[in-house]
Scaffold this active site. Structure first.
Site, PDB file in Angstrom:
ATOM      1  N   ALA A  28      75.153  19.544  27.144  1.00 29.43           N
ATOM      2  CA  ALA A  28      74.978  20.339  28.499  1.00 29.43           C
ATOM      3  C   ALA A  28      73.288  20.487  28.107  1.00 29.43           C
ATOM      4  O   ALA A  28      72.924  19.871  27.302  1.00 29.43           O
ATOM      5  CB  ALA A  28      75.730  21.490  28.556  1.00 29.43           C
ATOM      6  N   GLY A  30      70.835  23.386  29.423  1.00 29.11           N
ATOM      7  CA  GLY A  30      70.371  24.540  30.519  1.00 29.11           C
ATOM      8  C   GLY A  30      69.315  25.440  30.869  1.00 29.11           C
ATOM      9  O   GLY A  30      68.926  24.420  31.185  1.00 29.11           O
ATOM     10  N   GLY A  31      68.889  26.413  30.996  1.00 31.20           N
ATOM     11  CA  GLY A  31      67.833  26.980  31.404  1.00 31.20           C
ATOM     12  C   GLY A  31      67.122  26.794  30.811  1.00 31.20           C
ATOM     13  O   GLY A  31      65.560  26.743  31.452  1.00 31.20           O
ATOM     14  N   MET A  32      66.716  26.562  29.464  1.00 27.28           N
ATOM     15  CA  MET A  32      65.561  25.972  28.956  1.00 27.28           C
ATOM     16  C   MET A  32      65.726  24.482  28.458  1.00 27.28           C
ATOM     17  O   MET A  32      64.760  24.897  26.886  1.00 27.28           O
ATOM     18  CB  MET A  32      65.743  26.840  26.933  1.00 27.28           C
ATOM     19  CG  MET A  32      65.674  28.660  27.638  1.00 27.28           C
ATOM     20  SD  MET A  32      66.039  29.605  26.030  1.00 27.28           S
ATOM     21  CE  MET A  32      64.321  28.533  24.818  1.00 27.28           C
ATOM     22  N   LYS A  53      69.614  21.535  20.197  1.00 30.97           N
ATOM     23  CA  LYS A  53      68.655  21.896  21.632  1.00 30.97           C
ATOM     24  C   LYS A  53      67.734  21.985  21.814  1.00 30.97           C
ATOM     25  O   LYS A  53      66.858  22.062  20.685  1.00 30.97           O
ATOM     26  CB  LYS A  53      69.332  23.565  21.718  1.00 30.97           C
ATOM     27  CG  LYS A  53      68.287  24.436  22.847  1.00 30.97           C
ATOM     28  CD  LYS A  53      69.570  25.489  22.850  1.00 30.97           C
ATOM     29  CE  LYS A  53      69.369  25.707  24.139  1.00 30.97           C
ATOM     30  NZ  LYS A  53      69.323  27.356  24.474  1.00 30.97           N
ATOM     31  N   ASP A 159      72.601  37.579  26.205  1.00 26.82           N
ATOM     32  CA  ASP A 159      73.178  36.516  27.272  1.00 26.82           C
ATOM     33  C   ASP A 159      74.805  36.592  26.486  1.00 26.82           C
ATOM     34  O   ASP A 159      75.224  35.978  26.880  1.00 26.82           O
ATOM     35  CB  ASP A 159      72.080  34.837  27.296  1.00 26.82           C
ATOM     36  CG  ASP A 159      73.425  34.371  28.761  1.00 26.82           C
ATOM     37  OD1 ASP A 159      74.026  35.151  29.592  1.00 26.82           O
ATOM     38  OD2 ASP A 159      72.951  33.026  28.186  1.00 26.82           O
TER      39      ASP A 159
END
Length: 247
Positions: A28, A30-32, A53, A159
């Site tokens: 995926a 994501g925002g970061m 990540k 979150d």
């Protein structure tokens, strides 16, 4: 951290070496940053699946962010609980900051909710309550976490949402993505113009970007449980601006 299986399958991807990790497939974005299924190699030739990540380059180039990232990563590595996907390690590779996390073979709660809703069914009440209790156990552990001097870190996830709750095929419940977590370590660096999290699960004070404590996480768990039981998020028809206005 995320799932290996998906209904659409994994996109073709040539494995890439990344330090002592081999990136096997993208999971995926994501925002970061970007998230990959990876294989870690340890001394003695031991190998283990994990999730990497990689932080967005524009964030990694910010010296202030890099410093906070290192501090937060050190805190998150200390979180060892059966219902929290463990952070194994973090570092920098060729100018890219990364976090290595536990791989959980399963589905996230959002996917389960979507499937149940599409078929006109609801998650059984006892199952929904079981998941909620496991989330609360994980958060209670994180909320009471102390530093080496015995001081309360004041850790808040920020979150909690169905996307960040994994259900393994072995029946485990794992809270993930403490990457937005805020502790007293990083609190002085808070940007008042930035609201982090998902609006439809935010406590009123979070939507207004006011100071937070652990109660914001408990509010989010309440929304998640409501959605798990009824099949509907109470705020799903509202735009983010409306959520803030109601708050």
């Amino acid at each position: 951290m995320s799932t290996l299986r998906s209904s659409g399958g994994l996109r073709p991807f040539q494995p890439q070496q990344f330090g002592r990790f081999t990136l096997l497939a993208p999971i995926a974005a994501g925002g970061m940053g970007q998230i990959y299924l990876a294989r870690a190699r340890f001394a003695g030739g031991l190998e283990k699946l994990c999730v990497i990540k990689k932080i967005l380059p524009e964030l990694a180039r910010d010296p202030g962010f890099a410093a906070r990232f290192r501090e937060e990563a050190r805190t998150l590595i200390q979180l060892q609980h059966g219902s929290i996907a463990q952070v194994y390690d973090s570092g920098e590779e060729a100018g890219e900051w990364w976090i290595a996390m536990e791989f959980v073979d399963g589905k996230d709660l959002r996917r389960l909710m979507q499937r149940m809703r599409a078929s006109g069914r609801r998650i059984p009440l006892d199952a929904a309550l079981y998941v909620a209790v496991k989330i609360l156990e994980a958060l209670a552990y994180a909320h009471r976490k102390k530093d080496e001097a015995g001081n309360d870190l004041g850790l808040v996830h920020r979150d909690v949402s169905p996307q960040n709750v994994l259900l393994s095929y072995e029946g485990e419940v794992k809270v993930i993505d403490f990457g937005l977590a805020r502790s007293r370590i990083s609190e002085p660096e808070r940007n008042p113009a930035v609201v982090m999290g998902k609006f439809h699960y935010m406590a009123p004070e979070q939507a207004r970007n006011l100071p937070l404590d652990r109660r914001a996480d408990l509010y989010a768990v309440g929304v998640v449980l409501y959605e798990a039981i009824t099949g509907w998020n109470p705020f799903e028809e509202a735009a983010p601006a409306e959520v803030v206005e109601w708050a």
